[in-house]
Design a protein around this motif. Structure first.
Motif, PDB file in Angstrom:
ATOM      1  N   ALA A  28       3.740  -4.237  -5.877  1.00 31.50           N
ATOM      2  CA  ALA A  28       2.215  -4.638  -6.510  1.00 31.50           C
ATOM      3  C   ALA A  28       2.104  -5.965  -7.233  1.00 31.50           C
ATOM      4  O   ALA A  28       1.215  -6.737  -7.030  1.00 31.50           O
ATOM      5  N   ALA A  29       3.208  -6.054  -8.390  1.00 32.46           N
ATOM      6  CA  ALA A  29       3.184  -7.242  -9.195  1.00 32.46           C
ATOM      7  C   ALA A  29       3.307  -8.715  -8.207  1.00 32.46           C
ATOM      8  O   ALA A  29       2.775  -9.562  -8.496  1.00 32.46           O
ATOM      9  N   ARG A  85       0.796 -11.728  -7.936  1.00 35.81           N
ATOM     10  CA  ARG A  85       1.089 -12.999  -8.120  1.00 35.81           C
ATOM     11  C   ARG A  85       1.008 -14.005  -6.979  1.00 35.81           C
ATOM     12  O   ARG A  85       0.656 -15.196  -7.041  1.00 35.81           O
ATOM     13  N   ALA A  86       1.322 -13.300  -5.753  1.00 41.83           N
ATOM     14  CA  ALA A  86       1.018 -14.168  -4.509  1.00 41.83           C
ATOM     15  C   ALA A  86      -0.334 -14.385  -4.133  1.00 41.83           C
ATOM     16  O   ALA A  86      -0.581 -15.544  -3.785  1.00 41.83           O
ATOM     17  N   ASN A  87      -1.032 -13.395  -4.496  1.00 43.52           N
ATOM     18  CA  ASN A  87      -2.621 -13.742  -4.120  1.00 43.52           C
ATOM     19  C   ASN A  87      -3.027 -14.871  -5.072  1.00 43.52           C
ATOM     20  O   ASN A  87      -3.866 -15.513  -4.728  1.00 43.52           O
ATOM     21  N   GLN A 140       0.834  -1.106   0.009  1.00 40.79           N
ATOM     22  CA  GLN A 140      -0.111   0.120   0.087  1.00 40.79           C
ATOM     23  C   GLN A 140       0.772   1.362  -0.014  1.00 40.79           C
ATOM     24  O   GLN A 140       0.523   2.291  -0.612  1.00 40.79           O
ATOM     25  N   ARG A 141       1.913   1.190   0.609  1.00 36.16           N
ATOM     26  CA  ARG A 141       2.947   2.406   0.694  1.00 36.16           C
ATOM     27  C   ARG A 141       3.463   2.564  -0.555  1.00 36.16           C
ATOM     28  O   ARG A 141       3.842   3.785  -0.892  1.00 36.16           O
ATOM     29  N   THR A 142       4.178   1.493  -1.160  1.00 34.90           N
ATOM     30  CA  THR A 142       5.080   1.920  -2.395  1.00 34.90           C
ATOM     31  C   THR A 142       4.759   0.656  -3.160  1.00 34.90           C
ATOM     32  O   THR A 142       5.608  -0.195  -3.648  1.00 34.90           O
ATOM     33  N   PRO A 143       3.715   0.681  -3.853  1.00 35.99           N
ATOM     34  CA  PRO A 143       3.112  -0.265  -4.876  1.00 35.99           C
ATOM     35  C   PRO A 143       4.186  -0.544  -6.021  1.00 35.99           C
ATOM     36  O   PRO A 143       4.409  -1.623  -6.649  1.00 35.99           O
ATOM     37  N   HIS A 144       4.638   0.584  -6.276  1.00 38.98           N
ATOM     38  CA  HIS A 144       5.687   0.566  -7.760  1.00 38.98           C
ATOM     39  C   HIS A 144       7.021   0.282  -7.585  1.00 38.98           C
ATOM     40  O   HIS A 144       7.783   0.390  -8.577  1.00 38.98           O
ATOM     41  N   ALA A 145       7.412   0.266  -6.189  1.00 42.77           N
ATOM     42  CA  ALA A 145       8.838   0.173  -5.800  1.00 42.77           C
ATOM     43  C   ALA A 145       9.235  -1.165  -6.224  1.00 42.77           C
ATOM     44  O   ALA A 145       8.412  -2.136  -6.103  1.00 42.77           O
ATOM     45  N   MET A 146      10.447  -1.321  -6.222  1.00 41.87           N
ATOM     46  CA  MET A 146      11.193  -2.527  -6.766  1.00 41.87           C
ATOM     47  C   MET A 146      11.020  -3.537  -5.331  1.00 41.87           C
ATOM     48  O   MET A 146      11.890  -3.205  -4.467  1.00 41.87           O
TER      49      MET A 146
END
Length: 372
Positions: free
Chosen positions: A298-299, A303-305, A280-286
């Motif tokens: 986020a990715a 995949r884990a979900n 939630q804090r950094t969805p686009h961070a590596m």
């Protein structure tokens, strides 16, 4: 073993080449210290740092050299070999050395092995004595490379030791522990250590190509000499390969300061819950980088979900164990998070196990499913 009578042989080109071939043929990899993988053509611009060995350490080194009947020069060669061994990850260390009556560079091999420190010191002394008989050899470094077991065009070594003898009234350095920095010099080798011995004191100068820090290399040499003389005084049978070269301050920094990574975190939260908060804090961070690609938070969460939903459909839930047999990869991280999100517990398995052993473990632990 080194033949202590090697140094009495008369000089001929044939027996000199045989001597170097016997010394270097077992060396099968180039000794490239401090990550300097090659020596570029032409001259390198270096910076230099110098200091005087503390008088107390200087006295102890001379005392041990006299006790063993070896030269102080040989102890300095052994100390430098320790530094090069640690920084090149080689047990058979080769570097260039300049002998008093020789105007060029000759290769020398020093073994940093399970041999006791006292015996290692005697071996280095014997090798230097043997090298004296071949100091008139017109040995090119390309010939030295051919005498070794190193293939290709890589240099055999990239470091030098220049041991210089002088009279005490000729020295220009008077202040103990005085240092001179940022002098520029030119050479064909990335690392050069010079030792000035006037019979009473020892001065050390390190020349190194950027990004190497010559003062830091000098600290390693000083610590290597301290470790060496301490072992000779107290535990002469201690394996020379066990002697440390990291100064106390750097030892603390590497082992303790850099590993002080502990942080406070919510004790009542599960790992996958903390991960979702980070999403939630950094969805686009590596989040993960591996040979099989890069995933953002986020990715990775997506995949884990998906894996968690699949595992639940297979009956995975609380108290269920899921075997994970996978190499280190982003897929492995997906598997671990997916299992935790499904409510299960993962059981890591080594992919190198034989299939029969893997099947036995899977049957014994009752794993509900396998991810890999």
């Amino acid at each position: 073993m080194i033949d202590k009578n090697e140094g009495t042989k008369g000089y001929t080109e044939s027996n000199s080449e045989q001597f170097f071939r016997e010394m270097l043929s077992s060396v099968t990899e180039a000794v490239l210290a401090f990550g300097q993988s090659s020596t570029p053509p032409g001259e390198l611009i270096m910076t230099a740092s110098g200091f005087m060995i503390r008088q107390e350490l200087n006295t102890r080194l001379r005392r041990q050299a006299a006790r063993l009947g070896v030269s102080l020069e040989s102890l300095c060669h052994l100390g430098w070999a320790l530094v090069l061994s640690r920084s090149s990850h080689c047990e058979q260390v080769v570097f260039g050395t300049g002998l008093r009556a020789h105007r060029g560079i000759l290769p020398i091999r020093v073994d940093i092995s399970e041999t006791g420190t006292e015996e290692a010191a005697r071996q280095v002394f014997a090798r230097l004595e043997a090298l004296q008989a071949h100091q008139q050899t017109p040995l090119s470094l390309s010939l030295a490379l051919r005498c070794s077991g190193v293939g290709g065009e890589a240099p055999l070594f990239n470091a030098l030791l220049n041991y210089r003898h002088s009279q005490s009234n000729e020295t220009t350095v008077e202040i103990e522990d005085a240092q001179w920095l940022d002098e520029q010099a030119r050479t064909h080798y990335p690392v050069t250590l010079s030792v000035d011995d006037d019979g009473e004191t020892l001065g050390v100068t390190v020349q190194a190509v950027a990004p190497l820090e010559p003062a830091r290399v000098g600290d390693y040499m000083a610590q290597a000499l301290l470790s060496l003389v301490t072992a000779l005084e107290t535990t002469p049978q201690k394996a020379v390969c066990e002697l440390p070269i990291l100064p106390a301050a750097e030892h603390k920094r590497v082992l303790y300061d850099w590993n002080a990574t502990g942080v406070d975190y919510p004790q009542g939260e599960c790992l996958h819950t903390l991960f979702e908060q980070q999403v939630q804090r950094t969805p686009h961070a590596m989040a993960v980088t591996a040979d099989d690609g890069v995933l953002s938070y986020a990715a990775l969460n997506d995949r884990a979900n998906r894996l968690a939903h699949y595992l639940r459909a297979q009956g995975v839930g609380p108290d269920e164990r899921v075997a994970v047999c996978a190499e280190r990869s982003s897929a492995m991280v997906v598997a671990l998070l997916g299992i935790l999100k499904a409510g299960g517990a993962y059981v890591p398995l080594d992919p190198g196990y034989p299939r029969e052993r893997l099947n036995y473990i899977l049957g014994g632990c009752g794993a509900g499913a396998a991810a890999g």
